[in-house]
Design an enzyme around this catalytic site. Structure first.
Site, PDB file in Angstrom:
ATOM      1  N   ASP A   1      -0.043   5.012   1.087  1.00  0.00           N
ATOM      2  CA  ASP A   1      -0.223   5.946   2.195  1.00  0.00           C
ATOM      3  C   ASP A   1      -0.077   5.237   3.542  1.00  0.00           C
ATOM      4  OD1 ASP A   1      -0.936   8.262   0.566  1.00  0.00           O
ATOM      5  OD2 ASP A   1      -2.806   7.209   0.152  1.00  0.00           O
TER       6      ASP A   1
ATOM      7  N   ASP B   1       0.878  -1.165   0.000  1.00  0.00           N
ATOM      8  CA  ASP B   1       0.000   0.000   0.000  1.00  0.00           C
ATOM      9  C   ASP B   1       0.922   1.224   0.000  1.00  0.00           C
ATOM     10  OD1 ASP B   1      -2.278   1.676   0.359  1.00  0.00           O
ATOM     11  OD2 ASP B   1      -1.902   1.701   2.513  1.00  0.00           O
TER      12      ASP B   1
END
Length: 255
Positions: free
Chosen positions: A14, A12
Site C-alpha cells: 500500500d 511494501d
C-alpha cells in the site's frame, strides 16, 4: 548494465506498489469518525475528528488491530480488545478493525485498484535482471489486491497479514515480515533492499539491518521517514534512476 551489489528487493504494497494507501486512509477516517461522533454524543463531549496526522502517526503500516489500539490509546480511550470474529463496528478493538476492513473493501470493489507506474516499471526491470522480489505488507488484503492488478505472480515471497498470523510474526515496526520474506527468497538482509512509505516500515527495515531501506514519501513526510530509519528518501521511485540508480544508492549506503 553494471553488476548489481544486491540480490533481493522487498516492497511494501500500500502506497509503494498500489495506490491503496489513500483508500486505507479514507476507510480509517470513515470508521473512526463514525465511532468518535457516536462516542461524543453518548458522553456529551465535543467531537474531535480523526486526521491525516493521526493516520500517519498511529495507524499507517501497522497491522489492523494494532493500528486501532494505537490510535485509541492516543485519545485515552479504553475498550475491550474483543475477538477477531467480532461484528464490524462492534465497540471492541477487533470490531472497529473489522469495520475499517469492510469499508476498505467497499471502496476497492467500487473504484478498483491503481498501480504506481514507476513501481511497475521497476518491478519489470528487476525481474529482467534476475533480482529476487518479495512483498511484505501488514494488509490481510494483500493477495487479492495484487491479483486484481496481475502482480501476484511477480513476487517469489509474500508475507502479509494472513501469513503473519499463521506464523505468529510481530508486525511493523518490528522487522519480522521483511526478514521472513528475505529468508523465503534465499537472501540475507545485508544483500537486500526494503522499499517502504510508512514510518513503521522504515523503522522495521532499519531494525532488520537491511543493506538499504528506501523511503517513498507519498505524504510529504520526507523528514519523518529519514528520522526513523530510511537511508534515502524519494517522492517516487522515478527519482531513483532505474536499477543502476538503485544500485548506486545501495553501494553508497554500504561503503
Amino acid at each position: 548494465m553494471e553488476k548489481l551489489a544486491f540480490d533481493a528487493v522487498i516492497f511494501d504494497m500500500d502506497g509503494v506498489i498500489t495506490k491503496t494507501a489513500i483508500t486505507h486512509a479514507a476507510a480509517w477516517k470513515k470508521m473512526f469518525d463514525e465511532f468518535l461522533q457516536k462516542r461524543a454524543e453518548d458522553l456529551g463531549e465535543t467531537f474531535v475528528e480523526f486526521t491525516q496526522a493521526d493516520y500517519l502517526l498511529y495507524v499507517d503500516g501497522k497491522p489492523r488491530y494494532k493500528g486501532v489500539a494505537s490510535f485509541l490509546e492516543s485519545r485515552n480511550i479504553s475498550i475491550e480488545f474483543g475477538a477477531t470474529t467480532d461484528e464490524p463496528g462492534q465497540e471492541t478493538v477487533c470490531g472497529l478493525g473489522n469495520r475499517k476492513n469492510e469499508a476498505f473493501n467497499e471502496v476497492i470493489e467500487r473504484d478498483g485498484v491503481e498501480v504506481y507506474e514507476s513501481t511497475a516499471q521497476m518491478l519489470k526491470d528487476l525481474t529482467a535482471a534476475g533480482i529476487k522480489l518479495g512483498v511484505a505488507s501488514s494488509s490481510k488484503n494483500c493477495a487479492p489486491v495484487l491479483e486484481a492488478v496481475n502482480l501476484l505472480q511477480t513476487f517469489g515471497a509474500r508475507v502479509d497479514g494472513v501469513v503473519s498470523a499463521e506464523l505468529g510474526l510481530s508486525g511493523k515496526p518490528e522487522p519480522d515480515i521483511f526478514t521472513t520474506a528475505c529468508q523465503m527468497l534465499g537472501s540475507t538482509p545485508a544483500k537486500s533492499i526494503v522499499v517502504e512509505d510508512a514510518v513503521s516500515g522504515v523503522q522495521a527495515g532499519a531494525k532488520g539491518n537491511f543493506g538499504l531501506t528506501l523511503g517513498i514519501a507519498r505524504e510529504n513526510n520526507e523528514k519523518e521517514l529519514a528520522e526513523n530509519g530510511a537511508d534515502f528518501v524519494v517522492a517516487d521511485l522515478e527519482e531513483v534512476g532505474g536499477i543502476n540508480g538503485l544500485n548506486k544508492l545501495f553501494v553508497s549506503n554500504n561503503s
